[in-house]
Design an enzyme around this catalytic site. Structure first.
Site, PDB file in Angstrom:
ATOM      1  N   TYR A   1      41.793  24.340  99.708  1.00 15.81           N
ATOM      2  CA  TYR A   1      42.863  23.536 100.342  1.00 15.81           C
ATOM      3  C   TYR A   1      42.533  23.431 102.038  1.00 15.81           C
ATOM      4  O   TYR A   1      43.643  23.124 102.779  1.00 15.81           O
ATOM      5  CB  TYR A   1      44.160  24.067 100.276  1.00 15.81           C
ATOM      6  CG  TYR A   1      44.902  23.815  98.964  1.00 15.81           C
ATOM      7  CD1 TYR A   1      45.190  22.418  98.310  1.00 15.81           C
ATOM      8  CD2 TYR A   1      45.157  24.767  97.892  1.00 15.81           C
ATOM      9  CE1 TYR A   1      45.433  22.076  97.084  1.00 15.81           C
ATOM     10  CE2 TYR A   1      45.717  24.545  96.634  1.00 15.81           C
ATOM     11  CZ  TYR A   1      45.947  23.155  96.426  1.00 15.81           C
ATOM     12  OH  TYR A   1      46.502  22.959  95.124  1.00 15.81           O
ATOM     13  N   GLU A  28      35.456  19.256  95.113  1.00 15.17           N
ATOM     14  CA  GLU A  28      36.259  20.489  94.462  1.00 15.17           C
ATOM     15  C   GLU A  28      35.581  21.164  93.273  1.00 15.17           C
ATOM     16  O   GLU A  28      35.770  22.341  92.755  1.00 15.17           O
ATOM     17  CB  GLU A  28      37.585  19.671  93.819  1.00 15.17           C
ATOM     18  CG  GLU A  28      38.406  19.600  95.230  1.00 15.17           C
ATOM     19  CD  GLU A  28      39.754  18.848  94.839  1.00 15.17           C
ATOM     20  OE1 GLU A  28      40.420  18.700  95.618  1.00 15.17           O
ATOM     21  OE2 GLU A  28      40.173  18.711  93.723  1.00 15.17           O
ATOM     22  N   ASN A  77      54.409  23.621  91.634  1.00 17.57           N
ATOM     23  CA  ASN A  77      54.308  22.251  90.890  1.00 17.57           C
ATOM     24  C   ASN A  77      53.423  22.164  89.576  1.00 17.57           C
ATOM     25  O   ASN A  77      52.624  21.283  89.205  1.00 17.57           O
ATOM     26  CB  ASN A  77      54.221  21.052  91.727  1.00 17.57           C
ATOM     27  CG  ASN A  77      52.868  20.955  92.465  1.00 17.57           C
ATOM     28  OD1 ASN A  77      52.346  22.065  92.525  1.00 17.57           O
ATOM     29  ND2 ASN A  77      52.830  20.168  93.193  1.00 17.57           N
ATOM     30  N   PHE A  96      53.225  23.388 105.450  1.00 17.40           N
ATOM     31  CA  PHE A  96      53.232  24.503 104.311  1.00 17.40           C
ATOM     32  C   PHE A  96      51.885  25.214 103.771  1.00 17.40           C
ATOM     33  O   PHE A  96      51.713  25.634 102.487  1.00 17.40           O
ATOM     34  CB  PHE A  96      53.463  23.288 102.811  1.00 17.40           C
ATOM     35  CG  PHE A  96      52.625  22.096 102.635  1.00 17.40           C
ATOM     36  CD1 PHE A  96      51.522  22.249 101.936  1.00 17.40           C
ATOM     37  CD2 PHE A  96      52.892  20.920 102.974  1.00 17.40           C
ATOM     38  CE1 PHE A  96      50.465  21.104 101.802  1.00 17.40           C
ATOM     39  CE2 PHE A  96      52.134  19.709 102.961  1.00 17.40           C
ATOM     40  CZ  PHE A  96      50.859  19.975 102.327  1.00 17.40           C
ATOM     41  N   HIS A 138      47.255  21.097  89.608  1.00 18.90           N
ATOM     42  CA  HIS A 138      46.428  20.418  90.575  1.00 18.90           C
ATOM     43  C   HIS A 138      45.400  19.310  89.863  1.00 18.90           C
ATOM     44  O   HIS A 138      44.909  19.696  88.866  1.00 18.90           O
ATOM     45  CB  HIS A 138      45.582  21.211  91.542  1.00 18.90           C
ATOM     46  CG  HIS A 138      44.580  20.716  92.308  1.00 18.90           C
ATOM     47  ND1 HIS A 138      44.806  20.029  93.432  1.00 18.90           N
ATOM     48  CD2 HIS A 138      43.365  20.276  92.230  1.00 18.90           C
ATOM     49  CE1 HIS A 138      43.651  19.494  94.128  1.00 18.90           C
ATOM     50  NE2 HIS A 138      42.793  19.586  93.150  1.00 18.90           N
ATOM     51  N   LYS A 157      48.006  26.126  87.843  1.00 17.98           N
ATOM     52  CA  LYS A 157      48.521  27.189  89.175  1.00 17.98           C
ATOM     53  C   LYS A 157      49.270  28.404  88.402  1.00 17.98           C
ATOM     54  O   LYS A 157      49.485  28.208  87.410  1.00 17.98           O
ATOM     55  CB  LYS A 157      49.444  26.195  90.130  1.00 17.98           C
ATOM     56  CG  LYS A 157      48.737  24.809  90.763  1.00 17.98           C
ATOM     57  CD  LYS A 157      49.416  24.283  91.656  1.00 17.98           C
ATOM     58  CE  LYS A 157      48.942  23.143  92.514  1.00 17.98           C
ATOM     59  NZ  LYS A 157      49.856  22.490  93.729  1.00 17.98           N
ATOM     60  N   THR A 170      53.752  14.785  92.928  1.00 15.60           N
ATOM     61  CA  THR A 170      53.607  16.152  93.716  1.00 15.60           C
ATOM     62  C   THR A 170      54.953  16.704  93.766  1.00 15.60           C
ATOM     63  O   THR A 170      55.074  17.960  93.535  1.00 15.60           O
ATOM     64  CB  THR A 170      53.124  15.827  95.223  1.00 15.60           C
ATOM     65  OG1 THR A 170      52.221  15.183  95.392  1.00 15.60           O
ATOM     66  CG2 THR A 170      52.924  17.357  95.967  1.00 15.60           C
ATOM     67  N   ARG A 225      54.579  17.837  85.399  1.00 13.04           N
ATOM     68  CA  ARG A 225      55.456  18.215  86.793  1.00 13.04           C
ATOM     69  C   ARG A 225      57.035  18.002  86.340  1.00 13.04           C
ATOM     70  O   ARG A 225      57.561  18.775  86.786  1.00 13.04           O
ATOM     71  CB  ARG A 225      54.987  17.487  87.926  1.00 13.04           C
ATOM     72  CG  ARG A 225      53.612  18.402  88.540  1.00 13.04           C
ATOM     73  CD  ARG A 225      53.134  17.506  89.620  1.00 13.04           C
ATOM     74  NE  ARG A 225      51.951  18.341  90.667  1.00 13.04           N
ATOM     75  CZ  ARG A 225      51.152  17.763  90.999  1.00 13.04           C
ATOM     76  NH1 ARG A 225      51.346  16.646  91.621  1.00 13.04           N
ATOM     77  NH2 ARG A 225      50.171  18.413  91.596  1.00 13.04           N
ATOM     78  N   ARG A 281      45.949  12.449  87.330  1.00  9.81           N
ATOM     79  CA  ARG A 281      46.982  12.457  88.224  1.00  9.81           C
ATOM     80  C   ARG A 281      48.289  11.671  87.459  1.00  9.81           C
ATOM     81  O   ARG A 281      49.254  12.410  87.743  1.00  9.81           O
ATOM     82  CB  ARG A 281      46.705  11.433  89.313  1.00  9.81           C
ATOM     83  CG  ARG A 281      45.324  11.785  90.307  1.00  9.81           C
ATOM     84  CD  ARG A 281      45.898  12.979  91.310  1.00  9.81           C
ATOM     85  NE  ARG A 281      46.853  12.674  92.137  1.00  9.81           N
ATOM     86  CZ  ARG A 281      47.264  13.695  92.968  1.00  9.81           C
ATOM     87  NH1 ARG A 281      46.638  14.929  93.243  1.00  9.81           N
ATOM     88  NH2 ARG A 281      48.447  13.437  93.891  1.00  9.81           N
TER      89      ARG A 281
HETATM   90  P1  ADP Z   1      48.973  17.231  95.141  1.00 14.55           P
HETATM   91  O1  ADP Z   1      48.723  18.268  94.720  1.00 14.55           O
HETATM   92  O2  ADP Z   1      49.740  16.156  94.215  1.00 14.55           O
HETATM   93  O3  ADP Z   1      47.658  16.140  95.306  1.00 14.55           O
HETATM   94  P2  ADP Z   1      48.947  17.313  98.036  1.00 14.55           P
HETATM   95  O4  ADP Z   1      47.322  17.249  98.024  1.00 14.55           O
HETATM   96  O5  ADP Z   1      49.601  16.371  99.016  1.00 14.55           O
HETATM   97  O6  ADP Z   1      49.374  17.025  96.464  1.00 14.55           O
HETATM   98  O7  ADP Z   1      49.354  18.882  98.420  1.00 14.55           O
HETATM   99  C1  ADP Z   1      48.821  19.995  97.936  1.00 14.55           C
HETATM  100  C2  ADP Z   1      49.697  21.026  97.346  1.00 14.55           C
HETATM  101  O8  ADP Z   1      50.511  21.366  98.337  1.00 14.55           O
HETATM  102  C3  ADP Z   1      50.775  20.168  96.376  1.00 14.55           C
HETATM  103  O9  ADP Z   1      50.358  20.208  95.012  1.00 14.55           O
HETATM  104  C4  ADP Z   1      51.895  21.006  96.693  1.00 14.55           C
HETATM  105  O10 ADP Z   1      51.930  22.317  95.933  1.00 14.55           O
HETATM  106  C5  ADP Z   1      52.075  21.562  98.124  1.00 14.55           C
HETATM  107  N1  ADP Z   1      52.729  20.560  98.911  1.00 14.55           N
HETATM  108  C6  ADP Z   1      52.435  19.325  99.209  1.00 14.55           C
HETATM  109  N2  ADP Z   1      53.297  18.816 100.295  1.00 14.55           N
HETATM  110  C7  ADP Z   1      54.480  19.621 100.469  1.00 14.55           C
HETATM  111  C8  ADP Z   1      55.637  19.660 100.902  1.00 14.55           C
HETATM  112  N3  ADP Z   1      56.130  18.878 101.780  1.00 14.55           N
HETATM  113  N4  ADP Z   1      56.298  20.871 100.909  1.00 14.55           N
HETATM  114  C9  ADP Z   1      55.609  22.127 100.180  1.00 14.55           C
HETATM  115  N5  ADP Z   1      54.752  22.185  99.516  1.00 14.55           N
HETATM  116  C10 ADP Z   1      53.729  20.976  99.458  1.00 14.55           C
HETATM  117 MG    MG Z   2      45.914  17.066  96.483  1.00 14.64          MG
END
Ligand code: ADP
Ligand code: MG
Length: 139
Positions: free
Chosen positions: A49, A126, A112, A57, A115, A9, A91, A102, A85
């Site tokens: 997304y 994706e 973070n 968010f 992805h 990212k 996350t 992370r 992962r």
């Molecule tokens: P991951 O990236 O671990 O697969 P998710 O798919 O749930 O997580 O979410 C996509 C991205 O959205 C996360 O990597 C994070 O940057 C952001 N995100 C997820 N949950 C939150 C939250 N509660 N508040 C702010 N940003 C969030």
């Molecule tokens: Mg995800």
């Protein structure tokens, strides 16, 4: 061999840790099958997304993802989705295991670093968001 999509990212690119992130994947036996640096538009980030479009968010996430260059890559290997992962960590970096990307580098849940696709089915769609079959070097 399973394939998955990972993205370094904008915060990872700004922190100058592209090599570090790729190296962590390679050290765990994953192969880079395709890789490109791109600047996502807001629309491109929203499309990627789309599954999160109803989340509170979503706007901040897509602003962030279009705030600077990202590195998109296809990684391959046994159990690649789960392996990536695990190397990434949770996350929320505050909840991530020590030694994960992370935990070691991310500032917050919004920023973070990385992805990774969450299942083989999402990995397939994706990957094809960014790469066509001619871009992926499986030889
Ligand atoms: P991951 O990236 O671990 O697969 P998710 O798919 O749930 O997580 O979410 C996509 C991205 O959205 C996360 O990597 C994070 O940057 C952001 N995100 C997820 N949950 C939150 C939250 N509660 N508040 C702010 N940003 C969030
Ligand atoms: Mg995800």
């Amino acid at each position: 061999m399973e394939k998955t999509l990972s993205i370094i990212k904008p915060d990872g690119v700004k922190k100058n840790i592209i090599g570090e992130v790729v190296s962590r994947f390679e050290k765990q036996g994953l192969k880079v099958l395709a890789m490109r640096m791109i600047s996502l538009t807001k629309k491109g980030a929203c499309g990627f997304y789309a599954v999160h479009s109803e989340r509170p968010f979503f706007n901040d996430l897509t602003d962030f993802m279009s705030s600077g260059p990202v590195v998109v890559m296809v990684l391959g290997g046994g159990d690649a989705v789960k392996k990536v992962r695990a190397i990434m960590g949770a996350t929320n970096p505050a909840e991530a295991e020590p030694g994960t990307i992370r935990k070691d580098f991310a500032d917050s849940i919004d920023n973070n670093i990385v992805h990774g696709s969450d299942a083989p089915e999402t990995a397939a769609s994706e990957i094809h968001y960014f790469f066509n079959c001619l871009d992926i070097c499986e030889g």
